[in-house]
Each structure stands twice: as C-alpha cells, then as structure tokens.
Design an enzyme around this catalytic site. Structure first.
Site, PDB file in Angstrom:
ATOM      1  N   THR A  13      33.054 -42.013   2.736  1.00 56.83           N
ATOM      2  CA  THR A  13      33.448 -42.264   4.123  1.00 56.83           C
ATOM      3  C   THR A  13      33.416 -43.744   4.478  1.00 56.83           C
ATOM      4  OG1 THR A  13      31.176 -41.952   4.899  1.00 56.83           O
ATOM      5  CG2 THR A  13      32.593 -39.999   4.846  1.00 56.83           C
ATOM      6  N   ALA A  34      30.423 -36.985  -9.172  1.00 55.32           N
ATOM      7  CA  ALA A  34      30.999 -35.683  -8.829  1.00 55.32           C
ATOM      8  C   ALA A  34      30.451 -35.154  -7.510  1.00 55.32           C
ATOM      9  CB  ALA A  34      30.696 -34.688  -9.941  1.00 55.32           C
ATOM     10  N   HIS A  72      56.955 -29.861  10.100  1.00 56.36           N
ATOM     11  CA  HIS A  72      56.093 -31.023  10.335  1.00 56.36           C
ATOM     12  C   HIS A  72      56.721 -31.981  11.339  1.00 56.36           C
ATOM     13  CE1 HIS A  72      52.922 -30.451   7.319  1.00 56.36           C
ATOM     14  NE2 HIS A  72      53.849 -29.885   6.586  1.00 56.36           N
TER      15      HIS A  72
END
Length: 206
Positions: A181, A176, A136
């Site tokens: 966003t 659920a 990474h």
C-alpha cells in the site's frame, strides 16, 4: 494394435486442437497490444477496452500468462524486457502501470492502479447498475486512480496485491501474500499486510 493406433490418433488430434487454440489466443493478444518481441502463453488474456494497442506495450523476451486489462476511460500498461507475468495474475489499469526490465511476477498477483468503483455507496450502486446495462463507462467519474511503477529486477511472489499509487524500487523482493500500500525502496525484502521492509538485501543479491 488397432486400439493403440486409435488412442495415438486421438491424443495427436487433441494436441493439434490445443495448439490451434494457443495460436488463436496468441494472435488475438497480438492484435490488442504493441508487442516488441514478447510471448503470449495459452493462459494469457488481454482486455483492451480502449481498443488502442499503443496502450498495452510488451517488451522483448517477456512471457505473459496472466491478464492485462485497461479501462475505457483511461489506463496504460507498459511491461519491459524479459519479464514474466504468472498464471492467474491480473494487471488492471485505469491510469498507468509501468514495469521495468527483468521483473518476475508470480501467479495470482493483483496489481491495480484503480479503486475500480466509487467510494460513495449510492453512487457506486447506480454506477454498477448502469455498467450492467450499458457496459464500462467512458468517464472515470469519482473513481480514484494513481500510477504504479515497478522498477527493474523486482521479484513479486505469489498472492501479492499491489494497490494504486505505489512505487517499488529496483531489485526489491515482495514476499508471498503481502499487500503493498506504500512505496518500497530499492533492494529490500518487504512482507506483510501492509507490506513493510524486513531487511536490506546484500549487494550480491543484485
């Protein structure tokens, strides 16, 4: 008789092995976090790519079954008191994820404050190749990140995704399968893709 004793002995041995494995996993999680009285269950996984235990903080009484991951370039996860992180849930941070007190996060929930990869396709391909060779990256580059804040007393149901830059207000419920966003106000039920407010919750639901 002998067969029964052998079966009992085998079962006891298996339980002991599982118990030792749980203790080993819990000890590893403790080394990678600042734990103020939380519990790491056998399914818990901590990936602290900064090797800085101050960057993952667990409050008292919280139970962790899912994965907590912070990237080497940045990221911090703070979980308040008496929270629950369900099995298969992933909290990945490249900036900051802050969770209040008494927050219930069900299984298979994704909370990610980062896009994880670059928008530009050429840059993304080169970056991925470099990561497979060298691990990474230590620098974020053009990867987009934005903090996530989840208020006290929130309930997030299974299979929910919460994306970068989102604040969820106190006492909210996320149904659920929703994808969050945008910000969600306090004490509402939100659902859908993208998640939208369906109704206000009664004061007695607090």
């Amino acid at each position: 008789m002998i067969r029964d004793i052998l079966i009992f002995g085998i079962r006891l041995f298996k339980k002991l092995i599982f118990k030792l494995s749980d203790l080993e996993n819990s000890a590893l999680c403790e080394k990678l976090t600042t734990n103020n009285g939380g519990v790491f269950l056998s399914q818990a996984s901590i990936t602290n790519l900064q090797n800085d235990k101050k960057k993952i903080i667990i409050g008292k009484g919280s139970h962790i079954r899912g994965q907590l991951l912070i990237y080497p370039y940045d990221g911090k996860i703070t979980i308040g008191d008496y929270c629950y992180i369900g099995e298969g849930s992933r909290l990945w941070s490249g900036e900051s994820i802050t969770i209040g007190n008494n927050v219930l996060i069900s299984h298979n929930v994704n909370i990610m404050d980062t896009n994880a990869h670059e928008i530009d396709s050429v840059e993304r391909a080169l970056s991925y190749r470099d990561m497979t060779l060298n691990g990474h990256p230590l620098n974020k580059g053009s990867v987009q990140t934005a903090s996530i804040v989840i208020g006290n007393d929130v309930w997030i149901n299974f299979n929910v995704s919460i994306l970068k830059g989102v604040t969820i207000g106190q006492g909210a419920i996320i149904a659920a399968g929703s994808v969050v966003t945008h910000n969600i106000p306090p004490y509402v039920l939100a659902a859908g893709v993208p998640a939208k407010v369906l109704k206000n919750l009664n004061i007695n639901d607090k």
